[in-house]
Motif scaffolding. Structure first.
Motif, PDB file in Angstrom:
ATOM      1  N   ALA A  39      11.436   1.900  14.009  1.00  0.00           N
ATOM      2  CA  ALA A  39      12.373   0.870  13.570  1.00  0.00           C
ATOM      3  C   ALA A  39      11.839   0.211  12.313  1.00  0.00           C
ATOM      4  O   ALA A  39      10.635   0.182  12.079  1.00  0.00           O
ATOM      5  CB  ALA A  39      12.563  -0.160  14.673  1.00  0.00           C
ATOM      6  N   ALA A  40      12.756  -0.298  11.507  1.00  0.00           N
ATOM      7  CA  ALA A  40      12.364  -0.996  10.280  1.00  0.00           C
ATOM      8  C   ALA A  40      13.242  -2.224  10.120  1.00  0.00           C
ATOM      9  O   ALA A  40      14.410  -2.221  10.502  1.00  0.00           O
ATOM     10  CB  ALA A  40      12.525  -0.072   9.084  1.00  0.00           C
ATOM     11  N   THR A  41      12.668  -3.261   9.546  1.00  0.00           N
ATOM     12  CA  THR A  41      13.425  -4.476   9.268  1.00  0.00           C
ATOM     13  C   THR A  41      12.846  -5.154   8.045  1.00  0.00           C
ATOM     14  O   THR A  41      11.660  -5.031   7.753  1.00  0.00           O
ATOM     15  CB  THR A  41      13.408  -5.439  10.472  1.00  0.00           C
ATOM     16  OG1 THR A  41      14.162  -6.605  10.139  1.00  0.00           O
ATOM     17  CG2 THR A  41      12.002  -5.847  10.854  1.00  0.00           C
ATOM     18  N   ASN A  42      13.701  -5.846   7.328  1.00  0.00           N
ATOM     19  CA  ASN A  42      13.246  -6.652   6.191  1.00  0.00           C
ATOM     20  C   ASN A  42      12.824  -8.039   6.647  1.00  0.00           C
ATOM     21  O   ASN A  42      12.250  -8.793   5.880  1.00  0.00           O
ATOM     22  CB  ASN A  42      14.359  -6.786   5.146  1.00  0.00           C
ATOM     23  CG  ASN A  42      14.602  -5.495   4.428  1.00  0.00           C
ATOM     24  OD1 ASN A  42      13.724  -4.658   4.332  1.00  0.00           O
ATOM     25  ND2 ASN A  42      15.799  -5.315   3.907  1.00  0.00           N
ATOM     26  N   THR A  43      13.146  -8.376   7.878  1.00  0.00           N
ATOM     27  CA  THR A  43      12.835  -9.706   8.395  1.00  0.00           C
ATOM     28  C   THR A  43      12.151  -9.600   9.756  1.00  0.00           C
ATOM     29  O   THR A  43      12.725  -9.989  10.772  1.00  0.00           O
ATOM     30  CB  THR A  43      14.124 -10.542   8.515  1.00  0.00           C
ATOM     31  OG1 THR A  43      15.041  -9.817   9.339  1.00  0.00           O
ATOM     32  CG2 THR A  43      14.745 -10.822   7.168  1.00  0.00           C
ATOM     33  N   ASP A  56       4.705  -1.009  20.470  1.00  0.00           N
ATOM     34  CA  ASP A  56       3.257  -0.980  20.659  1.00  0.00           C
ATOM     35  C   ASP A  56       2.509  -1.115  19.342  1.00  0.00           C
ATOM     36  O   ASP A  56       1.461  -1.730  19.273  1.00  0.00           O
ATOM     37  CB  ASP A  56       2.833   0.332  21.336  1.00  0.00           C
ATOM     38  CG  ASP A  56       3.376   0.434  22.743  1.00  0.00           C
ATOM     39  OD1 ASP A  56       3.639  -0.623  23.356  1.00  0.00           O
ATOM     40  OD2 ASP A  56       3.560   1.561  23.229  1.00  0.00           O
ATOM     41  N   LYS A  57       3.040  -0.517  18.317  1.00  0.00           N
ATOM     42  CA  LYS A  57       2.348  -0.526  17.031  1.00  0.00           C
ATOM     43  C   LYS A  57       3.294  -1.060  15.970  1.00  0.00           C
ATOM     44  O   LYS A  57       4.437  -0.643  15.874  1.00  0.00           O
ATOM     45  CB  LYS A  57       1.898   0.886  16.678  1.00  0.00           C
ATOM     46  CG  LYS A  57       1.088   0.945  15.422  1.00  0.00           C
ATOM     47  CD  LYS A  57       0.280   2.211  15.374  1.00  0.00           C
ATOM     48  CE  LYS A  57      -0.659   2.132  14.221  1.00  0.00           C
ATOM     49  NZ  LYS A  57      -1.992   2.492  14.577  1.00  0.00           N
ATOM     50  N   ARG A  58       2.785  -1.973  15.167  1.00  0.00           N
ATOM     51  CA  ARG A  58       3.571  -2.524  14.071  1.00  0.00           C
ATOM     52  C   ARG A  58       2.798  -2.324  12.780  1.00  0.00           C
ATOM     53  O   ARG A  58       1.601  -2.606  12.714  1.00  0.00           O
ATOM     54  CB  ARG A  58       3.848  -4.009  14.316  1.00  0.00           C
ATOM     55  CG  ARG A  58       4.794  -4.245  15.479  1.00  0.00           C
ATOM     56  CD  ARG A  58       5.012  -5.712  15.753  1.00  0.00           C
ATOM     57  NE  ARG A  58       3.886  -6.387  16.388  1.00  0.00           N
ATOM     58  CZ  ARG A  58       3.564  -6.295  17.674  1.00  0.00           C
ATOM     59  NH1 ARG A  58       4.256  -5.521  18.459  1.00  0.00           N
ATOM     60  NH2 ARG A  58       2.550  -6.963  18.147  1.00  0.00           N
ATOM     61  N   ILE A  59       3.471  -1.818  11.783  1.00  0.00           N
ATOM     62  CA  ILE A  59       2.831  -1.574  10.493  1.00  0.00           C
ATOM     63  C   ILE A  59       3.574  -2.396   9.447  1.00  0.00           C
ATOM     64  O   ILE A  59       4.794  -2.264   9.278  1.00  0.00           O
ATOM     65  CB  ILE A  59       2.887  -0.085  10.106  1.00  0.00           C
ATOM     66  CG1 ILE A  59       2.195   0.755  11.180  1.00  0.00           C
ATOM     67  CG2 ILE A  59       2.266   0.137   8.732  1.00  0.00           C
ATOM     68  CD1 ILE A  59       2.393   2.249  11.015  1.00  0.00           C
ATOM     69  N   TYR A  60       2.855  -3.232   8.759  1.00  0.00           N
ATOM     70  CA  TYR A  60       3.444  -4.044   7.699  1.00  0.00           C
ATOM     71  C   TYR A  60       3.345  -3.280   6.386  1.00  0.00           C
ATOM     72  O   TYR A  60       2.257  -2.858   5.979  1.00  0.00           O
ATOM     73  CB  TYR A  60       2.731  -5.392   7.586  1.00  0.00           C
ATOM     74  CG  TYR A  60       3.217  -6.215   6.420  1.00  0.00           C
ATOM     75  CD1 TYR A  60       4.489  -6.779   6.437  1.00  0.00           C
ATOM     76  CD2 TYR A  60       2.423  -6.403   5.304  1.00  0.00           C
ATOM     77  CE1 TYR A  60       4.951  -7.522   5.369  1.00  0.00           C
ATOM     78  CE2 TYR A  60       2.881  -7.152   4.231  1.00  0.00           C
ATOM     79  CZ  TYR A  60       4.149  -7.702   4.273  1.00  0.00           C
ATOM     80  OH  TYR A  60       4.605  -8.428   3.204  1.00  0.00           O
ATOM     81  N   VAL A  61       4.465  -3.065   5.750  1.00  0.00           N
ATOM     82  CA  VAL A  61       4.498  -2.414   4.446  1.00  0.00           C
ATOM     83  C   VAL A  61       4.899  -3.482   3.428  1.00  0.00           C
ATOM     84  O   VAL A  61       6.029  -3.974   3.454  1.00  0.00           O
ATOM     85  CB  VAL A  61       5.513  -1.244   4.423  1.00  0.00           C
ATOM     86  CG1 VAL A  61       5.548  -0.601   3.042  1.00  0.00           C
ATOM     87  CG2 VAL A  61       5.177  -0.230   5.495  1.00  0.00           C
ATOM     88  N   PRO A  62       3.989  -3.867   2.554  1.00  0.00           N
ATOM     89  CA  PRO A  62       4.297  -4.946   1.605  1.00  0.00           C
ATOM     90  C   PRO A  62       5.275  -4.487   0.522  1.00  0.00           C
ATOM     91  O   PRO A  62       5.507  -3.286   0.343  1.00  0.00           O
ATOM     92  CB  PRO A  62       2.933  -5.277   1.003  1.00  0.00           C
ATOM     93  CG  PRO A  62       2.161  -4.017   1.119  1.00  0.00           C
ATOM     94  CD  PRO A  62       2.643  -3.347   2.388  1.00  0.00           C
ATOM     95  N   LEU A  63       5.818  -5.454  -0.175  1.00  0.00           N
ATOM     96  CA  LEU A  63       6.686  -5.145  -1.315  1.00  0.00           C
ATOM     97  C   LEU A  63       5.853  -4.467  -2.397  1.00  0.00           C
ATOM     98  O   LEU A  63       4.643  -4.682  -2.484  1.00  0.00           O
ATOM     99  CB  LEU A  63       7.318  -6.430  -1.847  1.00  0.00           C
ATOM    100  CG  LEU A  63       8.325  -7.095  -0.913  1.00  0.00           C
ATOM    101  CD1 LEU A  63       8.724  -8.462  -1.457  1.00  0.00           C
ATOM    102  CD2 LEU A  63       9.540  -6.216  -0.736  1.00  0.00           C
TER     103      LEU A  63
END
Length: 159
Positions: A39-43, A56-63
């Motif tokens: 899943a992906a979200t901008n917020t 279980d796993k969250r990956i932050y992809v910066p701008l």
């Protein structure tokens, strides 16, 4: 007050939609192994904690940084004829701080369609070298239909 209500209502409906998705997904995949949900979200911070916990796993992809934004502009413009310099690409990258890759893609697509919009609003064109360019409002020239009859419609240029 009204804006706060709208934002709260929007977040509530988003979370409700996610809850419905997960409940439906659990029913469909009950007993199935090796399922990956991506899943992906901008917020991400707008999602409630219960929804975020289900991943279980969250990956932050910066701008993208300025260099990445510059490369996105160059890739999206591609082989389109252009007069933009490397310095101007850098200026665009600086001016689009806070833009996502998707924002920049939309920005470039809109700019590329400007040629189409200009052709649609221009009534007359004149020959300039090998290309047909728009006439100024007080000049007479050839219409697109007349240029088409000459077989030179691929040589219409607006910039």
């Amino acid at each position: 007050m009204a804006l706060s209500y709208i934002v709260s209502f929007h977040l509530y409906t988003c979370n409700l939609e996610m809850e419905i998705f997960f409940n439906t997904f659990q029913e469909v995949c009950d007993g199935v192994k090796d399922v990956l949900i991506l899943a992906a979200t901008n917020t991400p911070f707008a999602l409630d904690q219960a929804i975020r916990r289900r991943f279980d796993k969250r990956i932050y992809v910066p701008l993208p940084d300025p260099e990445a934004r510059k490369q996105i502009f160059e890739i999206r413009i591609g082989n389109t004829p252009k007069t933009i310099s490397d310095t101007e690409f850098e200026d665009l990258a600086k001016a689009t701080d806070g833009f996502s890759g998707s924002d920049i893609s939309y920005f470039v697509k809109d700019a590329l369609y400007e040629v189409v919009r200009a052709i649609r609003t221009t009534k007359f064109f004149k020959k300039s070298g090998e290309k047909w360019v728009p006439c100024k409002s007080n000049e007479k020239g050839f219409t697109l239909q007349e240029i088409d009859k000459k077989g030179e419609n691929s040589k219409v240029w607006t910039s």
